[in-house]
Scaffold this motif. Structure first.
Motif, short mmCIF file in Angstrom:
data_model
loop_
_atom_site.label_atom_id
_atom_site.label_comp_id
_atom_site.label_asym_id
_atom_site.label_seq_id
_atom_site.Cartn_x
_atom_site.Cartn_y
_atom_site.Cartn_z
N TYR A 1 50.34 21.31 42.47
CA TYR A 1 51.75 21.16 42.14
C TYR A 1 52.44 22.51 42.00
N VAL A 2 53.61 22.60 42.58
CA VAL A 2 54.50 23.74 42.40
C VAL A 2 55.67 23.25 41.55
N VAL A 3 55.88 23.87 40.38
CA VAL A 3 56.82 23.34 39.41
C VAL A 3 58.15 24.09 39.44
N ARG A 4 59.18 23.42 38.92
CA ARG A 4 60.48 24.07 38.74
C ARG A 4 60.44 25.02 37.55
N ARG A 5 61.30 26.03 37.61
CA ARG A 5 61.33 27.03 36.53
C ARG A 5 61.70 26.41 35.19
N ASP A 6 62.50 25.35 35.20
CA ASP A 6 62.99 24.78 33.95
C ASP A 6 62.17 23.58 33.47
N TRP A 7 60.99 23.40 34.02
CA TRP A 7 60.16 22.23 33.65
C TRP A 7 60.01 22.13 32.14
N LEU A 8 59.52 23.16 31.51
CA LEU A 8 59.28 23.13 30.07
C LEU A 8 60.59 23.22 29.28
N ALA A 9 61.46 24.11 29.70
CA ALA A 9 62.68 24.34 28.92
C ALA A 9 63.54 23.10 28.81
N ALA A 10 63.59 22.28 29.88
CA ALA A 10 64.47 21.11 29.90
C ALA A 10 63.86 19.88 29.26
N LEU A 11 62.59 19.94 28.85
CA LEU A 11 61.93 18.73 28.38
C LEU A 11 61.27 18.85 27.01
N THR A 12 60.88 20.04 26.60
CA THR A 12 60.14 20.14 25.34
C THR A 12 61.00 19.79 24.13
N GLY A 13 62.30 19.77 24.30
CA GLY A 13 63.16 19.38 23.19
C GLY A 13 62.91 17.98 22.70
N TYR A 14 62.35 17.11 23.55
CA TYR A 14 62.03 15.74 23.12
C TYR A 14 61.02 15.73 21.97
N PHE A 15 60.20 16.77 21.89
CA PHE A 15 59.16 16.78 20.87
C PHE A 15 59.69 17.13 19.48
N HIS A 16 60.97 17.39 19.36
CA HIS A 16 61.56 17.54 18.03
C HIS A 16 61.56 16.19 17.31
N ASP A 17 61.53 15.11 18.09
CA ASP A 17 61.35 13.77 17.50
C ASP A 17 59.85 13.58 17.28
N ARG A 18 59.44 13.53 15.99
CA ARG A 18 58.01 13.50 15.67
C ARG A 18 57.31 12.24 16.16
N ASN A 19 58.08 11.22 16.52
CA ASN A 19 57.44 9.97 16.96
C ASN A 19 57.16 9.96 18.46
N ILE A 20 57.67 10.94 19.20
CA ILE A 20 57.44 11.00 20.64
C ILE A 20 56.16 11.77 20.91
N ALA A 21 55.25 11.14 21.65
CA ALA A 21 53.96 11.75 21.94
C ALA A 21 53.82 12.16 23.40
N VAL A 22 54.56 11.54 24.30
CA VAL A 22 54.39 11.79 25.74
C VAL A 22 55.76 11.97 26.38
N VAL A 23 55.89 12.98 27.20
CA VAL A 23 57.04 13.14 28.08
C VAL A 23 56.50 13.23 29.50
N GLN A 24 56.91 12.28 30.34
CA GLN A 24 56.35 12.15 31.69
C GLN A 24 57.45 12.31 32.73
N CYS A 25 57.17 13.09 33.76
CA CYS A 25 58.05 13.21 34.92
C CYS A 25 57.37 12.56 36.12
N PRO A 26 58.13 12.21 37.13
CA PRO A 26 57.53 11.54 38.29
C PRO A 26 56.64 12.47 39.11
N GLN A 27 55.66 11.88 39.75
CA GLN A 27 54.93 12.60 40.78
C GLN A 27 55.83 12.67 42.01
N ALA A 28 55.77 13.77 42.70
CA ALA A 28 56.56 13.94 43.92
C ALA A 28 55.77 14.80 44.89
N ASN A 29 56.21 14.84 46.12
CA ASN A 29 55.44 15.53 47.16
C ASN A 29 56.31 16.51 47.93
N ARG A 30 55.66 17.48 48.54
CA ARG A 30 56.33 18.50 49.33
C ARG A 30 55.62 18.63 50.68
#
Length: 891
Positions: free
Chosen positions: A525-554
């Motif tokens: 996998y080759v990831v976007r630069r903002d992968w972590l920055a745009a998603l880790t904010g969900y973990f401020h909610d202590r009840n969220i355990a998983v953040v999933q993005c779709p599989q995709a192909n190139r």
């Protein structure tokens, strides 16, 4: 995460009730339209004569069970109310009928049954002569019945029998044949006192509306051929059930219309006729097929099949069936329309119609068998098939629920999108784990470079090389990690048990103590630069355990095989994952996923007992009470499977692992507990489509066996009834329609790509079926790496190597279709339907062959090939490549 209130609003119950009643009313209308009454001339209950065989429902000359005198007497008591004449085919077989007929003042047309058994023919002739001389109620004599049609005797042999009987009895003598036999052998008329003809338009294949005209045409033709000869119509009638023959459709309504019209015509023209026949004879099905059992005016329980006056209905009990299906569906319809009031009215209406259709099919399937005289084989087939039909309806409703929610939602209840990046001081520390085995270094290095470019302050990368033997494969990765700096740590594990899960558990032990989040990514996998920055904010909610993005192909656009598999994969993430996310029940995937570290470690880490450790972890976290988030935004792209063997192997692994999870976590799914109803629903039913593939394999094998039986032993194996065929055909059509419409609505690809994605999906059916059955039977299997680079497979024969089983199944189904065409042709609608089903069953196997050929003849562009260049070996580990601990744990 944006959520909306899903509680039904005021008035939703009233709307639900109205929608349910509307669908129930349409259900009644559909039953009524399919059972429209037909006005036809009344019958006064009297017939000129009846052909009569006395066997009761479960009696047969083949098993030596014959009616008693009391049973025959009861039959004649019934017939005496409707006629003064009967015709019997063998006085040797029914010697008491002339005596009992005299008691009821019935005239008898007595027969001798002739066939190829010379000794039996002699006994029949002797019995006929003796009975004709003894009983004055025998007014006419028949020597043989359709013996020339069956080619049991030559015309010369039959004429010799006729002359012999005429010399010994005083009654008029004839033999009975269809009209065309009398035309072919006109010399036969010189050896009979009257002509007995069978006028059965059904066997001429004409529609019922033309049947009486057809019969009269042949009758008049015989009058022209044999002027001066009296013509007796020995058999005339129409069957009430059985197989369609060309344009002739057997049904209760058609029988009633034909006979009531015939009685009127026969009376006006003073025809001398015997109705074929008085009472249904189920045993005849073994002789000439299903239709032969249903010629009676009375059924085998001695009940009149149709009313003598008034309109004629195909099914007089339809109002009760419509009521039963409406009552069966009413409560589920009201509940669904109320519970999912957030759906648009059109969506609720469509799903309520599906519920009503399913209820109607259940009622129909339960009641239709009692309209037939089923054999033990038929009942066995029905007992096996009825639960399968229920499963088909369940799958249809499950697919229908996804269909209406995706198309007719007002908005997603749990919509999740990208978040504004946190400032570095608030960013959770993320430990990215990349497990790899025997992967091309260039491909993994591209992944590492994309991780190094992440626009995120707090992260580390752990590269976990799992049992790669060749140093030229893993050492370049170690060197590149060192070059990228201290954030990147490389671990070479050899030997190491537990496959990917074992490597990831080792990574947990090496994770930086500061890490709050574990991110997992595949090595391609080759990831976007903002992968972590745009998603880790969900973990401020202590009840969220998983953040999933779709599989995709190139790098798939210019390779036909990679393109079809890429779009096939994309469908699930555009459709199924949204559907599941509505009830917090997503399937966690082993790439582009983030997990709260404390939740992962607190629930036991990665499970090494299943080869789908990612999906099992997601279920386990839900069971622990955590929430999951699905963000449908492509944050990284990988490489599709390199060839068809790898493609099949990957899906086999997923199916096998799904069954491991289903068995291992069955108590969680089957019983009320921490999992919500929606979560249990999705994890139980989400794999139903794969179970359908498993059932498809079984049904195909059964269909091949049944077809062989019909071709080789037609007296035992008959054409399956429409009862068995129509629901199956409906399921094929509905599933195809649902899939195509959803793809066009949700997946951004062309019609050509939609078609190729459908072929790719169907091509996996056999692999999935094997994975399901093996997963149910076995405990463990080897974790097979999915090859992402092309492997040499030789010529065209090599291209079919991965689909040997599918190729053989295709050949078997093709031969079955050819055999059905040769033996049955287009004479029976059931035969045509059966051939259509065989062809439909062949589609997944043919799709696999197409997929394998497309894969073989597809080539990457030079730059893409160099990016994914493989120096690795085949995907299946060789024995020495599997660590001893792992080998001991595999089957």
């Amino acid at each position: 995460m944006q959520a909306i209130d899903v509680r039904p609003h005021r008035g939703a119950l009233v709307t639900a009730l109205l929608l349910a009643l509307l669908v129930a009313a349409l259900n009644f209308a559909l039953w009524a339209v399919s059972n429209r009454p037909t006005d036809v001339v009344a019958w006064d209950g009297q017939a000129d004569g009846f052909a009569y065989s006395p066997f009761q429902r479960y009696q047969s000359p083949f098993n030596g069970t014959f009616p008693s005198d009391a049973q025959v007497d009861a039959d004649l008591t019934l017939l005496a109310k409707h006629t003064r004449r009967i015709r019997v085919y063998s006085v040797l077989q029914y010697p008491e009928i002339p005596r009992l007929a005299m008691k009821h003042h019935l005239d008898v047309l007595a027969g001798a049954w002739l066939d190829r058994r010379t000794g039996n023919n002699e006994r029949e002739i002797a019995a006929l002569i003796a009975q004709a001389r003894r009983w004055p109620d025998i007014k006419r004599v028949e020597v043989g019945n359709e013996v020339l049609l069956r080619h049991d005797l030559t015309p010369e042999q039959l004429m010799a029998y006729l002359d012999r009987v005429r010399a010994h009895v005083h009654q008029p003598v004839s033999t009975a044949e269809p009209w065309d036999i009398w035309e072919e052998y006109p010399e036969l008329a010189q050896h009979v006192d009257f002509i007995t003809v069978h006028l059965l338009p059904y066997w001429d294949g004409v529609p019922r509306k033309d049947a009486i005209g057809e019969a009269l045409t042949h009758y008049q033709r015989l009058q022209q051929l044999f002027p001066g000869k009296h013509i007796v119509i020995g058999e005339v009638g129409w069957p009430s059930n059985g197989n369609r023959f060309e344009f002739a459709k057997p049904s209760t309504a058609n029988q009633a219309i034909f006979l009531r019209q015939w009685f009127e015509v026969a009376r006006e023209r003073h025809l001398d006729d015997y109705i074929m026949e008085a009472i249904d004879q189920p045993w005849k099905e073994r002789v000439s097929g299903r239709t032969e059992a249903y010629w009676g005016v009375f059924d085998a329980s001695r009940q009149l099949k149709f009313p003598m006056t008034g309109p004629v209905l195909e099914d007089a009990t339809w109002p009760w069936k419509a009521l039963a299906s409406a009552l069966l569906a009413l409560a589920p319809m009201i509940w669904f329309a109320w519970r999912f009031a957030r759906f648009k009215p059109a969506g609720r209406f469509v799903f309520l119609a599906l519920i009503q259709l399913a209820a109607g099919l259940i009622v129909w399937s339960v009641t239709v068998p009692f309209q037939f005289y089923l054999s033990v084989v038929d009942w066995a087939f029905l007992i096996v098939l009825f639960p399968a039909q229920l499963a088909i309806l369940a799958i249809l409703l499950i697919n229908g629920f996804e269909f209406v929610e995706v198309l007719w939602r007002r908005k997603w209840v749990r919509h999740c999108g990208l978040l504004p990046p946190d400032p570095p001081a608030l960013q959770p520390f993320v430990s990215i784990h990349l497990a790899c085995y025997n992967e091309p270094p260039e491909m993994v290095i591209a992944t590492l470079d994309s991780l190094a470019a992440l626009d995120y302050a707090n992260f580390e990368v752990l590269v976990l090389d799992n049992n790669t033997k060749r140093e030229e494969i893993w050492k370049p990765l170690a060197a590149h990690c060192a070059q990228l700096g201290e954030r990147f740590r490389f671990f070479h594990l050899e030997p190491w048990p537990g496959f990917k899960a074992g490597a990831l558990n080792y990574g947990l032990q090496q994770t930086d103590p500061r890490a709050d989040v574990i991110a997992v990514i595949d090595s391609d996998y080759v990831v976007r630069r903002d992968w972590l920055a745009a998603l880790t904010g969900y973990f401020h909610d202590r009840n969220i355990a998983v953040v999933q993005c779709p599989q995709a192909n190139r790098e798939f656009e210019d390779n036909a095989f990679r393109r079809m598999t890429a779009w096939e994969c994309d469908g699930f993430f555009r459709i199924g994952m949204h559907h599941r996310n509505e009830r917090n029940a997503i399937i966690q995937h082993g790439t582009m996923t983030m997990v709260r570290r404390v939740a992962l470690e607190g629930t036991g880490g990665w499970s090494e007992w299943t080869i789908c450790e990612d999906a099992e972890l997601g279920l386990r976290l839900m069971h622990a009470g955590y929430d999951t988030v699905y963000v449908d935004e492509v944050m990284g792209k990988g490489v599709t499977p390199a060839d068809f063997r790898a493609y099949k192997s990957q899906r086999y692994r997923w199916a096998f692992g799904a069954m491991q999870i289903l068995k291992g976590r069955w108590s969680w799914l089957a019983h009320k507990g921490p999992l919500s109803v929606g979560q249990r629903f999705h994890f139980l039913t989400g794999w139903f489509s794969w179970f359908a593939d498993a059932l498809h394999m079984i049904f195909t094998l059964m269909a091949l066996a049944w077809t062989a039986g019909m071709l080789l032993a037609p007296t035992i194996f008959s054409l399956p009834m429409r009862l068995f065929l129509i629901p199956v055909m409906g399921f094929f059509v509905a599933k195809a329609v649902f899939g195509i419409i959803l793809y066009r609505a949700r997946v951004p690809c062309s019609w050509r790509d939609t078609l190729m994605a459908a072929i790719a999906s169907m091509s996996l059916s056999h692999a999935i079926a094997r994975g399901i059955w093996m997963g149910l039977i076995k405990q463990k299997t080897a974790f097979v790496r999915t090859a992402k680079s092309r492997r040499m497979s030789g010529g065209a024969a090599g291209a079919l190597g991965p689909v040997r089983e599918e190729f053989l199944m295709s050949i078997a189904l093709l031969l079955a279709i050819i055999g059905m065409g040769v033996v049955f042709g287009s004479r029976y609608i059931e035969g045509q339907l059966w051939m259509v089903i065989l062809a439909a069953q062949a589609v997944p196997y043919l799709s696999a062959i197409v997929g394998a050929l497309v894969a073989h003849y597809s080539h990457d562009k030079p730059e893409a090939a160099s990016n994914a260049h493989a120096t690795a070996s085949a995907a299946t580990p060789e024995p020495e490549q599997v660590p001893s601990e792992a080998r001991a744990a595999t089957t």
